[in-house]
Structure formats: C-alpha cells, structure tokens
Design an enzyme around this catalytic site. Structure first.
Site, PDB file in Angstrom:
ATOM      1  N   GLY A 263       0.804  -1.212   0.000  1.00  0.00           N
ATOM      2  CA  GLY A 263       0.000   0.000   0.000  1.00  0.00           C
ATOM      3  C   GLY A 263       0.838   1.262   0.000  1.00  0.00           C
ATOM      4  O   GLY A 263       0.532   2.234  -0.695  1.00  0.00           O
TER       5      GLY A 263
ATOM      6  N   ARG B 234       7.233   1.652   1.114  1.00  0.00           N
ATOM      7  CA  ARG B 234       7.499   0.212   1.164  1.00  0.00           C
ATOM      8  C   ARG B 234       7.825  -0.329  -0.223  1.00  0.00           C
ATOM      9  O   ARG B 234       8.617  -1.260  -0.365  1.00  0.00           O
ATOM     10  CB  ARG B 234       6.326  -0.528   1.773  1.00  0.00           C
ATOM     11  CG  ARG B 234       6.250  -0.346   3.280  1.00  0.00           C
ATOM     12  CD  ARG B 234       5.193  -1.214   3.909  1.00  0.00           C
ATOM     13  NE  ARG B 234       5.318  -1.190   5.372  1.00  0.00           N
ATOM     14  CZ  ARG B 234       4.492  -1.802   6.199  1.00  0.00           C
ATOM     15  NH1 ARG B 234       3.468  -2.493   5.714  1.00  0.00           N
ATOM     16  NH2 ARG B 234       4.672  -1.746   7.503  1.00  0.00           N
TER      17      ARG B 234
ATOM     18  N   ARG C 192       1.612  11.146  -8.648  1.00  0.00           N
ATOM     19  CA  ARG C 192       1.060  11.361  -7.317  1.00  0.00           C
ATOM     20  C   ARG C 192       1.914  10.724  -6.226  1.00  0.00           C
ATOM     21  O   ARG C 192       1.411  10.305  -5.180  1.00  0.00           O
ATOM     22  CB  ARG C 192      -0.382  10.848  -7.225  1.00  0.00           C
ATOM     23  CG  ARG C 192      -1.328  11.476  -8.228  1.00  0.00           C
ATOM     24  CD  ARG C 192      -2.764  11.080  -7.969  1.00  0.00           C
ATOM     25  NE  ARG C 192      -3.648  11.655  -8.985  1.00  0.00           N
ATOM     26  CZ  ARG C 192      -4.963  11.691  -8.889  1.00  0.00           C
ATOM     27  NH1 ARG C 192      -5.555  11.202  -7.809  1.00  0.00           N
ATOM     28  NH2 ARG C 192      -5.696  12.214  -9.841  1.00  0.00           N
TER      29      ARG C 192
ATOM     30  N   ARG D  85      -0.465  -8.751  -3.571  1.00  0.00           N
ATOM     31  CA  ARG D  85      -0.528  -7.693  -2.556  1.00  0.00           C
ATOM     32  C   ARG D  85       0.274  -8.121  -1.339  1.00  0.00           C
ATOM     33  O   ARG D  85       0.156  -9.258  -0.862  1.00  0.00           O
ATOM     34  CB  ARG D  85      -1.984  -7.424  -2.170  1.00  0.00           C
ATOM     35  CG  ARG D  85      -2.147  -6.664  -0.858  1.00  0.00           C
ATOM     36  CD  ARG D  85      -3.505  -6.039  -0.707  1.00  0.00           C
ATOM     37  NE  ARG D  85      -3.937  -5.924   0.685  1.00  0.00           N
ATOM     38  CZ  ARG D  85      -3.399  -5.116   1.598  1.00  0.00           C
ATOM     39  NH1 ARG D  85      -2.366  -4.354   1.265  1.00  0.00           N
ATOM     40  NH2 ARG D  85      -3.870  -5.088   2.831  1.00  0.00           N
TER      41      ARG D  85
ATOM     42  N   SER E   6      -0.517  -5.239   5.472  1.00  0.00           N
ATOM     43  CA  SER E   6      -0.683  -5.516   6.893  1.00  0.00           C
ATOM     44  C   SER E   6      -2.158  -5.750   7.199  1.00  0.00           C
ATOM     45  O   SER E   6      -3.031  -5.439   6.389  1.00  0.00           O
ATOM     46  CB  SER E   6      -0.143  -4.359   7.737  1.00  0.00           C
ATOM     47  OG  SER E   6      -0.819  -3.156   7.426  1.00  0.00           O
TER      48      SER E   6
ATOM     49  N   ASP F 256      -1.424  -5.730  14.031  1.00  0.00           N
ATOM     50  CA  ASP F 256      -2.258  -5.332  15.163  1.00  0.00           C
ATOM     51  C   ASP F 256      -3.159  -6.507  15.535  1.00  0.00           C
ATOM     52  O   ASP F 256      -3.486  -7.346  14.688  1.00  0.00           O
ATOM     53  CB  ASP F 256      -3.145  -4.127  14.805  1.00  0.00           C
ATOM     54  CG  ASP F 256      -2.336  -2.957  14.278  1.00  0.00           C
ATOM     55  OD1 ASP F 256      -1.874  -2.148  15.093  1.00  0.00           O
ATOM     56  OD2 ASP F 256      -2.176  -2.864  13.045  1.00  0.00           O
TER      57      ASP F 256
ATOM     58  N   ARG G  96       7.459  -4.183  12.844  1.00  0.00           N
ATOM     59  CA  ARG G  96       6.697  -4.133  11.585  1.00  0.00           C
ATOM     60  C   ARG G  96       7.622  -4.346  10.390  1.00  0.00           C
ATOM     61  O   ARG G  96       7.298  -5.089   9.467  1.00  0.00           O
ATOM     62  CB  ARG G  96       5.990  -2.778  11.443  1.00  0.00           C
ATOM     63  CG  ARG G  96       4.714  -2.634  12.257  1.00  0.00           C
ATOM     64  CD  ARG G  96       4.158  -1.227  12.132  1.00  0.00           C
ATOM     65  NE  ARG G  96       2.986  -1.039  12.959  1.00  0.00           N
ATOM     66  CZ  ARG G  96       1.734  -1.076  12.524  1.00  0.00           C
ATOM     67  NH1 ARG G  96       1.506  -1.306  11.244  1.00  0.00           N
ATOM     68  NH2 ARG G  96       0.719  -0.903  13.339  1.00  0.00           N
TER      69      ARG G  96
END
Length: 236
Positions: free
Chosen positions: A21, A25, A44, A88, A91, A205, A218
C-alpha cells in the site's frame, strides 16, 4: 502509453508485480530485494519499480489505501501494461485469539462490506478468491524459508474507523482470520480481467486486545512476508 495514474512506458512493468500500500514500502522492496531496480512511475508520488529477483523480472508498485485505490492501480497494470500476476503485500489486524502479531496470512478469499464486486457482477455476490497456484506456491515458499503462515479468509473493510466494532467479532465468528482493506477489490479486478492475484498479510495489530507491533517489528515482519512473496513470484 501512460494512464491517468501510471506514467510508465510500454514494457516497463514485469509480468509479475508485488503491491504494497505504502510507496515507501515499494521503494524499500526495490532497493533491498531487487537487482538493477529502476523507477518506472511516480505519478502522485505512487512509486513503481522494475528489477530482477533471482534473474527473473519483477515489479513492485504501490496501490494506496482502500478498495477504490487498489482497484485503479491493479486495473491499469493488467489492462494497460500486461501484468498478469499481482501479489498484494500488506498488513492486517488479527481477529482470532490464536493468530499472533508478526504472523503471515495467506488470504484465500475475502469477504467485504464494499459494494464493488456486486456492481461488477450485476448485483450478485462474487466469490473473491485468490489464485490457487499462487496460494499453494506461497505456502511452499514459506515452509522453505521457515516463515509460519496461516491460510484462510479475511474481511476487507471500506472503513478503517468502523462505526460498529462488533463487525470484527462477527467476522471472527464466521471464520475470518483478519481485517484489511484491499484484498476483495484486488481479487475482483483479477476476476474481471483474467489475471492471477494473491494477498499476503503481516499481522501488525490484534483487534481483540489492542496489541500492536513496534515500528521495528513491523519492518522485520514485513521483510519476512516480502521474501515469501518474491519466492512465490518466481516459482508460480
């Protein structure tokens, strides 16, 4: 030629594209894991790169947050750039008591509160599922790398801040392993355009007890998942 959201030239993307996302990353994957990586788009600030992994061409392209955003980038990659396989790497929040932080989830299917797949399927429910060969390759790759994975369904939510948190408990009772925001949209795009797709997720989480990974944890967990994704990309 460039699309409204991607500025790459024809041939700039590999047949296989990993999709986190966060654009940072995407850059991290390119700089850490790919050989000879080059930036091919940054419209963008949504960066995409192409390089090689174990001699095979692989791309990594950020997709942003939510079903609408991942649907835009996935559609243009498949339709306009000939990408046939989308993985994909994201997280998620666990909703199962025995699915711990840092675990990696192979999302076989995705339930959702989004209406995009019903729109896509003329008002009917679409089975938003992963490509089985990719899922099997991911499990095999994880075993070889010593990365523990859980295989099952997830819940793709349109809302990060859900007005009724009881939806997480309901998803858990119906067997979902975790909650995330893109898998159902990605699988719908793949079904519509004849592509292959898989979602791999790191549990960052725990939604039942409000536990969270630190930023360092993470990153380490994300890298384990990326290794599984890259091994999948070159094997399947």
């Amino acid at each position: 030629m460039p699309t409204p959201h991607i500025s790459a030239a024809p041939g700039d993307f590999a047949p296989v594209c990993l999709m986190p996302g966060d654009p940072r990353r995407a850059r991290h994957v390119a700089e850490t894991f790919l050989d000879d990586a080059r930036l091919v788009t940054d419209v963008r600030s949504m960066e995409g790169f192409t390089g090689t992994y174990e001699g095979r061409p692989v791309s990594v392209m950020a997709h942003g947050m939510g079903v609408p955003s991942v649907s835009i980038y996935a559609t243009e990659l498949v339709r306009d750039y000939g990408v046939g396989t989308l993985v994909r790497i994201g997280s998620c929040g666990s909703v199962q008591p025995d699915l711990d932080l840092r675990s990696v989830v192979v999302a076989l299917g995705a339930s959702t509160d989004s209406g995009v797949n019903r729109t896509r399927f003329g008002g009917h429910d679409l089975a938003a599922v992963a490509d089985f060969a990719l899922a099997r390759a991911a499990v095999d790759a994880a075993d070889a790398l010593g990365v523990a994975v859980r295989v099952g369904t997830v819940f793709t939510s349109d809302l990060f801040y859900a007005p009724d948190p009881a939806i997480n408990e309901l998803a858990a009772r119906l067997g979902a392993l975790a909650v995330e925001m893109e898998a159902a949209g990605l699988y719908g795009v793949a079904a519509e355009h004849g592509a292959r797709a898989l979602t791999l997720l790191t549990v960052s989480d725990h939604l039942l007890d409000d536990a969270h990974l630190s930023s360092d944890d993470r990153q380490r967990s994300f890298d384990d998942m990326v290794r599984v994704a890259l091994a999948t990309a070159v094997a399947a």
